[in-house]
Design a protein around this motif. Structure first.
Motif, PDB file in Angstrom:
ATOM      1  N   GLU A 160       0.730  -1.273   0.014  1.00 17.75           N
ATOM      2  CA  GLU A 160       0.006  -0.005  -0.202  1.00 17.75           C
ATOM      3  C   GLU A 160       0.696   1.250  -0.014  1.00 17.75           C
ATOM      4  O   GLU A 160       0.387   2.320  -0.507  1.00 17.75           O
ATOM      5  CB  GLU A 160      -0.938   0.017   1.147  1.00 17.75           C
ATOM      6  CG  GLU A 160      -2.140   1.194   1.326  1.00 17.75           C
ATOM      7  CD  GLU A 160      -2.994   1.012   2.346  1.00 17.75           C
ATOM      8  OE1 GLU A 160      -3.423   2.100   2.749  1.00 17.75           O
ATOM      9  OE2 GLU A 160      -2.926  -0.038   3.221  1.00 17.75           O
ATOM     10  N   VAL A 161       2.010   1.343   0.593  1.00 17.17           N
ATOM     11  CA  VAL A 161       2.770   2.554   0.714  1.00 17.17           C
ATOM     12  C   VAL A 161       4.128   2.363   0.348  1.00 17.17           C
ATOM     13  O   VAL A 161       4.650   1.136   0.167  1.00 17.17           O
ATOM     14  CB  VAL A 161       3.041   2.981   2.087  1.00 17.17           C
ATOM     15  CG1 VAL A 161       1.589   3.284   3.016  1.00 17.17           C
ATOM     16  CG2 VAL A 161       3.640   1.616   2.941  1.00 17.17           C
ATOM     17  N   GLU A 162       4.735   3.267  -0.021  1.00 12.27           N
ATOM     18  CA  GLU A 162       6.164   3.350  -0.612  1.00 12.27           C
ATOM     19  C   GLU A 162       7.028   2.957   0.204  1.00 12.27           C
ATOM     20  O   GLU A 162       6.867   3.530   1.379  1.00 12.27           O
ATOM     21  CB  GLU A 162       6.318   4.610  -1.508  1.00 12.27           C
ATOM     22  CG  GLU A 162       6.669   5.676  -0.530  1.00 12.27           C
ATOM     23  CD  GLU A 162       5.211   6.614  -0.066  1.00 12.27           C
ATOM     24  OE1 GLU A 162       5.375   7.841  -0.121  1.00 12.27           O
ATOM     25  OE2 GLU A 162       4.187   5.946  -0.317  1.00 12.27           O
ATOM     26  N   THR A 163       8.140   2.326  -0.083  1.00  7.67           N
ATOM     27  CA  THR A 163       9.007   1.735   0.937  1.00  7.67           C
ATOM     28  C   THR A 163      10.303   2.518   0.960  1.00  7.67           C
ATOM     29  O   THR A 163      11.169   2.168   1.620  1.00  7.67           O
ATOM     30  CB  THR A 163       9.279   0.330   0.939  1.00  7.67           C
ATOM     31  OG1 THR A 163       9.679  -0.038  -0.457  1.00  7.67           O
ATOM     32  CG2 THR A 163       7.872  -0.635   1.100  1.00  7.67           C
ATOM     33  N   ASP A 164      10.621   3.255  -0.112  1.00  6.92           N
ATOM     34  CA  ASP A 164      11.853   4.019  -0.289  1.00  6.92           C
ATOM     35  C   ASP A 164      11.428   5.114  -1.246  1.00  6.92           C
ATOM     36  O   ASP A 164      10.600   5.253  -1.817  1.00  6.92           O
ATOM     37  CB  ASP A 164      12.977   3.171  -0.941  1.00  6.92           C
ATOM     38  CG  ASP A 164      12.673   2.447  -2.168  1.00  6.92           C
ATOM     39  OD1 ASP A 164      12.312   3.133  -3.148  1.00  6.92           O
ATOM     40  OD2 ASP A 164      13.208   1.053  -2.393  1.00  6.92           O
ATOM     41  N   PRO A 165      12.469   5.919  -1.414  1.00  8.81           N
ATOM     42  CA  PRO A 165      12.236   7.234  -2.388  1.00  8.81           C
ATOM     43  C   PRO A 165      11.896   6.697  -3.687  1.00  8.81           C
ATOM     44  O   PRO A 165      11.072   7.774  -4.361  1.00  8.81           O
ATOM     45  CB  PRO A 165      13.478   7.947  -2.254  1.00  8.81           C
ATOM     46  CG  PRO A 165      14.129   7.798  -1.066  1.00  8.81           C
ATOM     47  CD  PRO A 165      13.733   6.032  -0.771  1.00  8.81           C
ATOM     48  N   ALA A 166      12.020   5.654  -4.144  1.00  5.01           N
ATOM     49  CA  ALA A 166      11.861   5.119  -5.604  1.00  5.01           C
ATOM     50  C   ALA A 166      10.241   4.971  -5.733  1.00  5.01           C
ATOM     51  O   ALA A 166       9.711   4.986  -7.025  1.00  5.01           O
ATOM     52  CB  ALA A 166      12.639   3.882  -5.971  1.00  5.01           C
ATOM     53  N   GLY A 167       9.522   4.779  -4.809  1.00  3.61           N
ATOM     54  CA  GLY A 167       8.044   4.682  -4.681  1.00  3.61           C
ATOM     55  C   GLY A 167       7.600   3.124  -4.298  1.00  3.61           C
ATOM     56  O   GLY A 167       8.312   2.333  -3.261  1.00  3.61           O
ATOM     57  N   PHE A 168       6.482   2.860  -5.008  1.00  2.00           N
ATOM     58  CA  PHE A 168       5.943   1.527  -4.401  1.00  2.00           C
ATOM     59  C   PHE A 168       6.722   0.281  -5.157  1.00  2.00           C
ATOM     60  O   PHE A 168       6.691   0.402  -6.514  1.00  2.00           O
ATOM     61  CB  PHE A 168       4.504   1.383  -4.942  1.00  2.00           C
ATOM     62  CG  PHE A 168       3.740   2.401  -4.562  1.00  2.00           C
ATOM     63  CD1 PHE A 168       3.175   2.599  -3.345  1.00  2.00           C
ATOM     64  CD2 PHE A 168       3.132   3.442  -5.519  1.00  2.00           C
ATOM     65  CE1 PHE A 168       2.359   3.778  -2.937  1.00  2.00           C
ATOM     66  CE2 PHE A 168       2.470   4.560  -5.048  1.00  2.00           C
ATOM     67  CZ  PHE A 168       2.009   4.663  -3.523  1.00  2.00           C
ATOM     68  N   PRO A 169       7.306  -0.602  -4.580  1.00  4.32           N
ATOM     69  CA  PRO A 169       7.807  -1.787  -5.020  1.00  4.32           C
ATOM     70  C   PRO A 169       7.114  -2.625  -5.880  1.00  4.32           C
ATOM     71  O   PRO A 169       6.033  -3.120  -5.343  1.00  4.32           O
ATOM     72  CB  PRO A 169       8.780  -2.438  -3.843  1.00  4.32           C
ATOM     73  CG  PRO A 169       7.837  -2.077  -2.634  1.00  4.32           C
ATOM     74  CD  PRO A 169       7.296  -0.854  -2.943  1.00  4.32           C
ATOM     75  N   MET A 170       7.427  -3.105  -7.160  1.00  5.30           N
ATOM     76  CA  MET A 170       6.550  -4.162  -7.776  1.00  5.30           C
ATOM     77  C   MET A 170       7.384  -5.452  -7.648  1.00  5.30           C
ATOM     78  O   MET A 170       8.318  -5.501  -8.218  1.00  5.30           O
ATOM     79  CB  MET A 170       6.545  -3.779  -9.573  1.00  5.30           C
ATOM     80  CG  MET A 170       5.645  -2.402  -9.802  1.00  5.30           C
ATOM     81  SD  MET A 170       5.866  -2.168 -11.327  1.00  5.30           S
ATOM     82  CE  MET A 170       5.041  -3.575 -12.239  1.00  5.30           C
ATOM     83  N   TYR A 171       6.872  -6.191  -6.794  1.00  6.51           N
ATOM     84  CA  TYR A 171       7.200  -7.670  -6.624  1.00  6.51           C
ATOM     85  C   TYR A 171       6.765  -8.742  -7.764  1.00  6.51           C
ATOM     86  O   TYR A 171       5.592  -8.770  -8.141  1.00  6.51           O
ATOM     87  CB  TYR A 171       7.186  -8.370  -5.336  1.00  6.51           C
ATOM     88  CG  TYR A 171       7.554  -7.437  -4.237  1.00  6.51           C
ATOM     89  CD1 TYR A 171       8.875  -7.688  -3.851  1.00  6.51           C
ATOM     90  CD2 TYR A 171       6.976  -6.385  -3.523  1.00  6.51           C
ATOM     91  CE1 TYR A 171       9.479  -6.978  -2.525  1.00  6.51           C
ATOM     92  CE2 TYR A 171       7.527  -5.594  -2.544  1.00  6.51           C
ATOM     93  CZ  TYR A 171       8.618  -5.977  -2.246  1.00  6.51           C
ATOM     94  OH  TYR A 171       9.241  -5.073  -1.155  1.00  6.51           O
ATOM     95  N   ARG A 172       7.757  -9.169  -8.552  1.00  7.51           N
ATOM     96  CA  ARG A 172       7.568 -10.190  -9.639  1.00  7.51           C
ATOM     97  C   ARG A 172       7.677 -11.606  -9.088  1.00  7.51           C
ATOM     98  O   ARG A 172       8.528 -11.767  -8.721  1.00  7.51           O
ATOM     99  CB  ARG A 172       8.177  -9.775 -10.762  1.00  7.51           C
ATOM    100  CG  ARG A 172       7.867 -10.713 -12.136  1.00  7.51           C
ATOM    101  CD  ARG A 172       8.855 -10.321 -13.242  1.00  7.51           C
ATOM    102  NE  ARG A 172      10.131 -10.599 -12.868  1.00  7.51           N
ATOM    103  CZ  ARG A 172      11.136  -9.966 -13.204  1.00  7.51           C
ATOM    104  NH1 ARG A 172      11.067  -8.787 -13.688  1.00  7.51           N
ATOM    105  NH2 ARG A 172      12.398 -10.105 -13.019  1.00  7.51           N
ATOM    106  N   LEU A 173       6.530 -12.448  -9.385  1.00  2.63           N
ATOM    107  CA  LEU A 173       6.918 -13.843  -9.277  1.00  2.63           C
ATOM    108  C   LEU A 173       7.565 -14.641 -10.309  1.00  2.63           C
ATOM    109  O   LEU A 173       7.387 -14.789 -11.354  1.00  2.63           O
ATOM    110  CB  LEU A 173       5.569 -14.511  -9.005  1.00  2.63           C
ATOM    111  CG  LEU A 173       5.616 -15.984  -8.323  1.00  2.63           C
ATOM    112  CD1 LEU A 173       6.316 -16.028  -7.062  1.00  2.63           C
ATOM    113  CD2 LEU A 173       4.071 -16.615  -8.094  1.00  2.63           C
TER     114      LEU A 173
END
Length: 281
Positions: A160-173
């Motif tokens: 739901e929230v950005e975890t670093d200055p780059a923004g929301f992480p997109m995790y790929r399976l």
């Protein structure tokens, strides 16, 4: 439950037109957080943060959404074979996102115990997917809100929230588990609450924020995975819609539609609504 048409048609914008909202409230429709449109716009599957699958039909007049009726409500089954709702301590039941593959396979993302589970049916147990180490570091109730599948069948999940200055992480399976594939820049205080890939290969992101701790404001942005370009498609004023959390983008005869669902958080007197609009770009 049969929905009542609120019949609110809002003014068009250059890239989104004709939003329609219908009320699908019922005593058993609580906390709906993710949705997928099925059967060419005539059906839907949804998940709730109370640990249920909700399936139903949609009715249309001249192609415009006019009503809905649920046909099945089933408990989401955990990896241990028991309903996720049975484990309220540490809360295994908080389903937030839903992604549907053409073969019927579903992926459900959860908060509280942050994870994604694979489902071959609505009645079977969730399939285990190894968590990314980051999943244990997210703030409580700010975890995996969105899960989406691209046109190649690749699964992505996002918090739901950005975890670093780059923004929301997109995790790929991938074959070995989750990897960080990219980041989606955050802006203007919006949190990410839903995502879906359209038939054009673009990712559509549903976001929300709470204005003055009182009014919900929503926004839809389009993300091009190839160019990383972002564009705001829809940004209504605060307090027009409720807490929109799930989004499904699909092809209608007249072009792309974005269908969203609101989460009433189990609050008496707060409606659960489906909101749908035609995307004109």
């Amino acid at each position: 439950m049969r929905a009542n048409l609120v019949a609110l048609l809002l003014g068009a914008t250059p890239v989104a037109a004709e939003p329609v909202r219908i009320d699908i409230s019922a005593p058993h429709v609580v906390g709906v957080s993710g949705i997928e449109i099925t059967d060419g716009g005539e059906g839907f599957i949804a998940v709730s943060d109370a640990g249920w699958f909700l399936e139903g039909t949609l009715t249309r007049e001249a192609g415009i959404l006019s009503g809905a009726e649920d046909t099945n409500v089933r408990p989401i089954i955990g990896q241990n074979g028991y309903p996720v709702r049975a484990r309220r301590v540490a809360d295994w039941s908080d389903a937030e996102g839903l992604a549907l593959l053409p073969d019927g396979t579903m992926f459900v993302s959860f908060e509280r115990w942050a994870r994604v589970s694979r489902y071959s049916t609505q009645t079977g147990p969730g399939g285990w997917i190894k968590d990314h180490v980051d999943f244990t570091t997210f703030a409580d109730n700010r975890e995996l809100e969105a899960v989406a599948v691209d046109l190649d069948g690749v699964v992505y999940t996002m918090p739901e929230v950005e975890t670093d200055p780059a923004g929301f992480p997109m995790y790929r399976l991938d074959s070995e588990g989750w990897v960080v594939a990219d980041h989606i820049p955050a802006s203007e205080g919006f949190s990410l609450v839903g995502a879906d890939f359209g038939p054009n290969g673009m990712m559509y992101i549903l976001e929300r924020k709470l204005v003055f701790a009182t009014w919900w404001q929503s926004r839809v942005r389009r993300f091009d995975p190839a160019t990383r370009q972002l564009k705001i498609l829809w940004a209504p004023e605060a307090d027009i819609f409720g807490n929109l959390e799930g989004i499904s983008v699909w092809e209608a005869p007249d072009g792309l539609r974005a269908t969203m669902v609101s989460d009433n958080n189990g609050t008496d007197g707060v409606a659960t609504e489906i909101v749908e609009m035609r995307l004109t770009e």
